[in-house]
Scaffold this motif. Structure first.
Motif, PDB file in Angstrom:
ATOM      1  N   ASN A   1      -4.071 -23.410  -6.975  1.00  0.00           N
ATOM      2  CA  ASN A   1      -3.167 -22.377  -7.473  1.00  0.00           C
ATOM      3  C   ASN A   1      -2.868 -21.294  -6.435  1.00  0.00           C
ATOM      4  N   GLY A   2      -2.992 -21.644  -5.141  1.00  0.00           N
ATOM      5  CA  GLY A   2      -2.489 -20.745  -4.110  1.00  0.00           C
ATOM      6  C   GLY A   2      -0.973 -20.666  -4.205  1.00  0.00           C
ATOM      7  N   LEU A   3      -0.398 -19.564  -3.767  1.00  0.00           N
ATOM      8  CA  LEU A   3       1.047 -19.366  -3.903  1.00  0.00           C
ATOM      9  C   LEU A   3       1.835 -20.475  -3.212  1.00  0.00           C
ATOM     10  N   LYS A   4       1.405 -20.862  -1.998  1.00  0.00           N
ATOM     11  CA  LYS A   4       2.139 -21.892  -1.262  1.00  0.00           C
ATOM     12  C   LYS A   4       2.012 -23.261  -1.945  1.00  0.00           C
ATOM     13  N   ASP A   5       0.810 -23.540  -2.512  1.00  0.00           N
ATOM     14  CA  ASP A   5       0.618 -24.802  -3.240  1.00  0.00           C
ATOM     15  C   ASP A   5       1.562 -24.873  -4.438  1.00  0.00           C
ATOM     16  N   LEU A   6       1.638 -23.780  -5.195  1.00  0.00           N
ATOM     17  CA  LEU A   6       2.482 -23.755  -6.387  1.00  0.00           C
ATOM     18  C   LEU A   6       3.961 -23.824  -6.015  1.00  0.00           C
ATOM     19  N   ALA A   7       4.354 -23.155  -4.927  1.00  0.00           N
ATOM     20  CA  ALA A   7       5.749 -23.197  -4.492  1.00  0.00           C
ATOM     21  C   ALA A   7       6.152 -24.614  -4.108  1.00  0.00           C
ATOM     22  N   SER A   8       5.222 -25.317  -3.466  1.00  0.00           N
ATOM     23  CA  SER A   8       5.502 -26.690  -3.061  1.00  0.00           C
ATOM     24  C   SER A   8       5.666 -27.610  -4.265  1.00  0.00           C
ATOM     25  N   VAL A   9       4.773 -27.439  -5.263  1.00  0.00           N
ATOM     26  CA  VAL A   9       4.773 -28.338  -6.423  1.00  0.00           C
ATOM     27  C   VAL A   9       5.896 -27.999  -7.401  1.00  0.00           C
ATOM     28  N   TYR A  10       6.011 -26.732  -7.774  1.00  0.00           N
ATOM     29  CA  TYR A  10       6.930 -26.347  -8.853  1.00  0.00           C
ATOM     30  C   TYR A  10       8.327 -26.001  -8.365  1.00  0.00           C
ATOM     31  N   LEU A  11       8.443 -25.485  -7.141  1.00  0.00           N
ATOM     32  CA  LEU A  11       9.749 -25.059  -6.637  1.00  0.00           C
ATOM     33  C   LEU A  11      10.318 -26.023  -5.603  1.00  0.00           C
ATOM     34  N   ARG A  12       9.524 -27.055  -5.268  1.00  0.00           N
ATOM     35  CA  ARG A  12       9.916 -28.031  -4.242  1.00  0.00           C
ATOM     36  C   ARG A  12      10.285 -27.329  -2.932  1.00  0.00           C
ATOM     37  N   ALA A  13       9.565 -26.276  -2.629  1.00  0.00           N
ATOM     38  CA  ALA A  13       9.851 -25.500  -1.414  1.00  0.00           C
ATOM     39  C   ALA A  13       9.511 -26.316  -0.173  1.00  0.00           C
TER      40      ALA A  13
END
Length: 313
Positions: A66-78
Motif C-alpha cells: 500500500n505504498g503510494l507508488k504501488d497503488l498508483a501502478s495498480v489502480y491508476l495504471r501509472a
C-alpha cells in the motif's frame, strides 16, 4: 481538474497556515503522520484530515502493498513512476576509515525535478481518494476509517514526542555487555585452541559440523537445521540450544551471540539515534500487519529482548 501544483515554502506562509488549520476544509493524505510531523517542524498545524489513501487501501485489502507508488501502478495504471531514490540518490559508500557522506535532501534537488516528483505524488493521492472513498462507503467502512484516523492522530503525536532514552544507563549496560562478550570470546578461544570467528556463519559451521570423507573436520556435531540465507548448517540460537550438552563450547558460543545481539541491535545503534533532548523518534505503522496490530520501525521500538534479565535491563 487533472493539474497539480508545488508551492515553494522556504519560509513560514501565514496564508498556508490559515488553510491547513481550517477544520472545515478537508485534506486528503497518503500516510498523513509523515506529512503532519514534517509540516509541524516548519510551524504548521494541520486540522481537518478527511481521508488517508494508505489507510483506505489497508482496510480494503490488508495483504496488498500500500505504498503510494504501488497503488498508483495498480489502480491508476501509472507509468514511468518516479521513486524517491531516483530523485534524491542514495549517498555514496563510505571510503575506508571515513564516515558515509550525508545524503542530499529534496531541498538540494533542482526545482523542476522536485516539481515533477511532488506534483505526481499529490495527483496520485487525490486520484486514489476518488476511487477509494465510494468503495469505503460501499463496503460499510466509513466508521472504521474514522476510527483509524483517530488512531493515526495519536500515532502522529507519539512519533513527534518520541521516547526518552536514559543514555547514562545505556552506556553503563553497553560496557557491561562488552565485558561479558570478551569473557565468552576468551573461553571460546581456550576451548577451541584456535582463533575462531564466531561472527562468520561459514567458519563457525565448518568448525562445529563439517565432515570430510565421513570424518569430522571440526567437532563433527549433528546438524540440527540449515540456514535459510546460506544453506549451511545453522548455528542459530535455537539450533545451539539443541546441542548444548554435546560439547562444552556450545554454551559459550550461545552466550557470545546473545551479547553480540544486545550490542548490535540495541546498545550501540539506538543511543546514536536520539535528538537533542535524548529522545528517539521511531515510526509506528498501522497499515502493515495482516492482523491489524501496530508494528514499529526505524528503529523497531517493539523489539524488546525480555527473555533474559540483561535483556530486560
Amino acid at each position: 481538474d487533472g493539474n497539480a501544483y508545488m508551492l515553494k515554502a522556504d519560509k513560514f506562509i501565514p496564508e498556508l497556515q490559515t488553510l491547513l488549520c481550517n477544520q472545515n476544509i478537508g485534506k486528503v493524505f497518503h500516510r498523513a503522520s509523515f506529512d503532519v510531523n514534517f509540516l509541524s517542524r516548519a510551524g504548521y498545524e494541520i486540522r481537518g484530515i478527511a481521508f488517508d489513501t494508505k489507510i483506505a487501501a489497508y482496510l480494503l485489502n490488508n495483504v496488498q502493498e500500500n505504498g503510494l507508488k504501488d497503488l498508483a501502478s495498480v489502480y491508476l495504471r501509472a507509468k514511468d513512476i518516479l521513486e524517491f531514490d531516483d530523485v534524491v540518490p542514495q549517498a555514496d559508500r563510505a571510503k575506508k576509515g571515513q564516515p558515509r557522506p550525508a545524503r542530499k535532501t529534496i531541498a538540494d534537488i533542482p526545482p523542476a525535478t522536485a516539481l515533477r516528483y511532488a506534483a505526481a505524488d499529490a495527483y496520485y493521492t487525490i486520484q486514489l481518494a476518488d476511487l477509494f472513498i465510494p468503495e469505503i462507503d460501499r463496503q460499510g467502512f466509513n466508521d472504521l476509517m474514522q476510527l483509524e484516523l483517530g488512531v493515526q492522530r495519536v500515532i502522529t503525536k507519539m512519533e513527534r514526542v518520541g521516547c526518552k532514552i536514559d543514555l547514562v544507563k545505556a552506556d553503563k549496560l553497553r560496557l557491561e555487555v562488552q565485558k561479558e562478550r570478551c569473557k565468552e570470546l576468551s573461553e571460546i578461544k581456550a576451548i577451541a585452541g584456535q582463533e575462531l570467528n564466531v561472527n562468520s556463519p561459514k567458519q563457525l559451521a565448518e568448525y562445529l559440523f563439517e565432515y570430510d570423507d565421513g570424518k569430522p573436520v571440526g567437532l563433527g556435531l549433528p546438524v540440527v537445521g540449515l540456514s535459510k540465507t546460506t544453506g549451511l548448517p545453522s548455528a542459530a540460537a535455537d539450533c545451539l540450544a539443541c546441542l548444548e550438552k554435546d560439547h562444552p563450547i556450545i554454551p559459550h558460543i550461545a552466550a557470545y551471540k546473545k551479547y553480540e545481539k544486545l550490542l548490535g541491535t540495541y546498545l550501540e545503534p539506538i543511543p546514536e539515534l536520539v535528538d537533542n533532548e535524548d529522545c528517539i523518534h521511531g515510526r509506528f505503522n498501522q497499515c502493515v500487519t495482516d492482523t491489524g496490530r501496530l508494528s514499529s520501525s526505524t528503529p523497531n521500538l517493539q523489539n524488546i529482548p525480555v527473555k533474559t534479565n540483561l535483556g530486560r535491563e
